[in-house]
Write a protein that holds these residues in place. Structure first.
Motif, short mmCIF file in Angstrom:
data_model
loop_
_atom_site.label_atom_id
_atom_site.label_comp_id
_atom_site.label_asym_id
_atom_site.label_seq_id
_atom_site.Cartn_x
_atom_site.Cartn_y
_atom_site.Cartn_z
N GLU A 181 0.81 -1.22 0.00
CA GLU A 181 0.00 0.00 0.00
C GLU A 181 0.85 1.27 0.00
OE1 GLU A 181 -3.20 -0.08 2.85
OE2 GLU A 181 -3.83 -2.08 2.21
N TYR B 255 3.98 1.66 0.91
CA TYR B 255 5.07 1.67 1.90
C TYR B 255 6.09 0.59 1.55
CZ TYR B 255 2.16 4.58 4.94
OH TYR B 255 1.41 5.59 5.47
N LEU C 173 -0.25 0.50 8.45
CA LEU C 173 -1.33 0.71 7.48
C LEU C 173 -2.53 1.41 8.12
CD1 LEU C 173 -1.14 -2.67 5.53
CD2 LEU C 173 -0.16 -0.44 4.90
N LYS D 175 -1.15 5.22 8.79
CA LYS D 175 -0.84 5.92 7.53
C LYS D 175 0.05 7.15 7.72
CE LYS D 175 -5.11 4.47 5.25
NZ LYS D 175 -4.64 3.16 4.97
N GLN E 13 3.24 9.76 7.15
CA GLN E 13 4.02 10.22 6.00
C GLN E 13 5.41 9.63 6.16
OE1 GLN E 13 2.84 12.28 3.42
NE2 GLN E 13 0.89 11.78 4.37
#
Length: 148
Positions: free
Chosen positions: A82, A84, A99, A102, A104
């Motif tokens: 996803e 990453y 996940l 989320k 940055q």
């Protein structure tokens, strides 16, 4: 709740539409074909409900560079999930937490190959290690700590 209400509610259950099953999170692992500890980590991910795709490569360093993980955090395999990057023997619960949060970031890393991490089991021995969050500037912060 009255018994009659309960009976009516239970009777209605078979006509409720089935809830769709949640699809397994897809994770793509790049590893050397002959690496047994990488295979152990893949098994760990599968057991945790991830849908694992494996690509064998003789150059995991090139994959690591492509996904943005600095060499200082290198291990024996790299994965993507996803958006990453996941480097090394990161436990599945930490990937799930990444996940969910989320942040940055580039992703997570467990540098080297600590004994006791997923895929690196060696009897009862468990060395302490840290899961590092790698930000977009390539700096790390501790995301999780695994003591002995």
């Amino acid at each position: 709740m009255k018994r009659r209400t309960l009976i009516h509610a239970l009777a209605a259950l078979p006509v409720l539409p089935a809830l769709p099953a949640q699809a397994a999170t897809k994770i793509h692992v790049y590893k050397n074909e002959s690496c047994d500890c990488c295979a152990g980590w893949v098994k760990h991910l599968s057991s945790a409900g991830f849908a694992v795709q494996v690509t064998t490569t003789d150059d995991t360093i090139a994959v690591r560079k492509k996904v943005g993980i600095p060499d200082a955090f290198g291990a024996c395999h790299t994965a993507t999930v996803e958006g990453y990057a996941i480097e090394g023997h990161v436990p599945a619960p930490e990937i799930r937490r990444l996940l969910a949060l989320k942040p940055q970031a580039i992703g997570l890393a467990v540098p080297s190959m600590p004994v006791g991490s997923p895929g690196m089991e060696y009897g009862d021995r468990k060395d302490p290690y840290k899961v590092l969050l790698i930000d977009r500037q390539g700096r790390d912060t501790v995301f999780a700590t695994y003591p002995k």
